[in-house]
Design a protein around this motif. Structure first.
Motif, PDB file in Angstrom:
ATOM      1  N   GLU A  59     -26.238   6.258  37.701  1.00  0.00           N
ATOM      2  CA  GLU A  59     -26.963   6.060  36.447  1.00  0.00           C
ATOM      3  C   GLU A  59     -26.449   6.881  35.278  1.00  0.00           C
ATOM      4  O   GLU A  59     -26.956   6.740  34.165  1.00  0.00           O
ATOM      5  N   TYR A  89     -27.051   4.969  32.186  1.00  0.00           N
ATOM      6  CA  TYR A  89     -26.797   3.548  32.397  1.00  0.00           C
ATOM      7  C   TYR A  89     -28.005   2.852  33.010  1.00  0.00           C
ATOM      8  O   TYR A  89     -28.708   3.420  33.843  1.00  0.00           O
ATOM      9  N   GLY A  91     -27.565  -0.534  34.236  1.00  0.00           N
ATOM     10  CA  GLY A  91     -27.045  -1.713  34.917  1.00  0.00           C
ATOM     11  C   GLY A  91     -27.237  -1.675  36.417  1.00  0.00           C
ATOM     12  O   GLY A  91     -27.649  -0.675  36.998  1.00  0.00           O
ATOM     13  N   LYS A  92     -26.892  -2.781  37.059  1.00  0.00           N
ATOM     14  CA  LYS A  92     -26.996  -2.883  38.513  1.00  0.00           C
ATOM     15  C   LYS A  92     -25.757  -2.338  39.209  1.00  0.00           C
ATOM     16  O   LYS A  92     -25.832  -1.890  40.337  1.00  0.00           O
ATOM     17  N   LYS A  93     -24.603  -2.382  38.527  1.00  0.00           N
ATOM     18  CA  LYS A  93     -23.380  -1.815  39.092  1.00  0.00           C
ATOM     19  C   LYS A  93     -23.371  -0.308  38.888  1.00  0.00           C
ATOM     20  O   LYS A  93     -24.078   0.225  38.044  1.00  0.00           O
ATOM     21  N   ALA A  96     -22.555   1.332  35.081  1.00  0.00           N
ATOM     22  CA  ALA A  96     -22.118   0.222  34.229  1.00  0.00           C
ATOM     23  C   ALA A  96     -23.352  -0.499  33.703  1.00  0.00           C
ATOM     24  O   ALA A  96     -24.469  -0.251  34.126  1.00  0.00           O
ATOM     25  N   GLY A  97     -23.126  -1.392  32.741  1.00  0.00           N
ATOM     26  CA  GLY A  97     -24.209  -2.140  32.129  1.00  0.00           C
ATOM     27  C   GLY A  97     -24.610  -1.523  30.798  1.00  0.00           C
ATOM     28  O   GLY A  97     -23.848  -0.781  30.179  1.00  0.00           O
ATOM     29  N   PHE A  98     -25.820  -1.830  30.361  1.00  0.00           N
ATOM     30  CA  PHE A  98     -26.342  -1.283  29.108  1.00  0.00           C
ATOM     31  C   PHE A  98     -26.480   0.230  29.249  1.00  0.00           C
ATOM     32  O   PHE A  98     -26.869   0.736  30.302  1.00  0.00           O
ATOM     33  N   GLY A 137     -22.585  -1.216  25.931  1.00  0.00           N
ATOM     34  CA  GLY A 137     -22.509  -1.886  27.213  1.00  0.00           C
ATOM     35  C   GLY A 137     -21.145  -1.668  27.833  1.00  0.00           C
ATOM     36  O   GLY A 137     -20.136  -1.594  27.137  1.00  0.00           O
ATOM     37  N   TRP A 139     -18.628  -2.974  31.155  1.00  0.00           N
ATOM     38  CA  TRP A 139     -18.379  -3.922  32.214  1.00  0.00           C
ATOM     39  C   TRP A 139     -17.196  -3.431  33.032  1.00  0.00           C
ATOM     40  O   TRP A 139     -16.177  -3.026  32.470  1.00  0.00           O
ATOM     41  N   GLU A 148     -15.672  -2.072  27.211  1.00  0.00           N
ATOM     42  CA  GLU A 148     -16.845  -1.395  26.686  1.00  0.00           C
ATOM     43  C   GLU A 148     -17.030  -1.682  25.201  1.00  0.00           C
ATOM     44  O   GLU A 148     -16.058  -1.754  24.455  1.00  0.00           O
TER      45      GLU A 148
END
Length: 180
Positions: A59, A89, A91-93, A96-98, A137, A139, A148
């Motif tokens: 996270e 973070y 996101g689910k990864k 990563a993510g928002f 964000g 990826w 990014e």
């Protein structure tokens, strides 16, 4: 009676195999990663910004950016900046993510002050430190390539500026990099 030991052996093997797979997955998910990124937007604009980030857990991550202009028009405004940051973070990864970030920025800018004696502008270099927040964000591909987008704003803390535009700093990026 002979079936009971055979069934027990089969269930034991299945549970050992599934436990070992879970353990390997958990270990790989808990690894911390390093990232090196280059801001493509600034390259087009005439400057160089490179970023290093270290993930702390799934996270969050910490890093810093270094900005150096190479185009004369950009050098007239900004000399450099060094910007450490912390990101959280959503996101689910893994990392990563928002994200939202808090950053500091040691920056050196040029202020142009009108000198009535010379009837011309004088260039004055000012170094200051800013604090700010940003969003963006990130990826990450399975091969480790990173894309990014980010945007942030901050305020310089220590100098009194005659040009009010220099009181504020901004961070913007379209970065590409690699996670290793």
């Amino acid at each position: 009676m002979k079936k009971l030991p055979l069934i027990t052996l089969i269930f034991s093997l299945i549970s050992i195999i599934s436990f070992s797979q879970e353990t390997e997955t958990q270990i790989s998910e808990k690894e911390n990663f390093n990232e090196l990124k280059l801001n493509g937007l600034f390259l087009i604009a005439g400057s160089f910004e490179v970023t290093y980030e270290r993930t702390i857990n799934e996270e969050s991550g910490v890093g810093f950016s270094v900005f150096l202009p190479f185009d004369e028009e950009v050098k007239d405004d900004v000399n450099y900046y060094i910007s450490p940051y912390y990101r959280f973070y959503f996101g689910k990864k893994y990392a990563a993510g928002f994200f939202i970030e808090g950053f500091g920025m040691l920056n050196s800018v040029n202020e142009f002050i009108f000198n009535s004696n010379l009837n011309d502008f004088e260039k004055k270099s000012i170094t200051d430190f800013a604090l700010g927040i940003g969003v963006g964000g990130k990826w990450v591909t399975n091969n480790g390539f990173v894309g990014e987008l980010n945007l942030g704003f901050g305020r310089n803390l220590f100098n009194d500026y005659s040009n009010t535009d220099l009181k504020f700093v901004g961070k913007i990026g379209i970065t590409l990099g690699y996670r290793f």
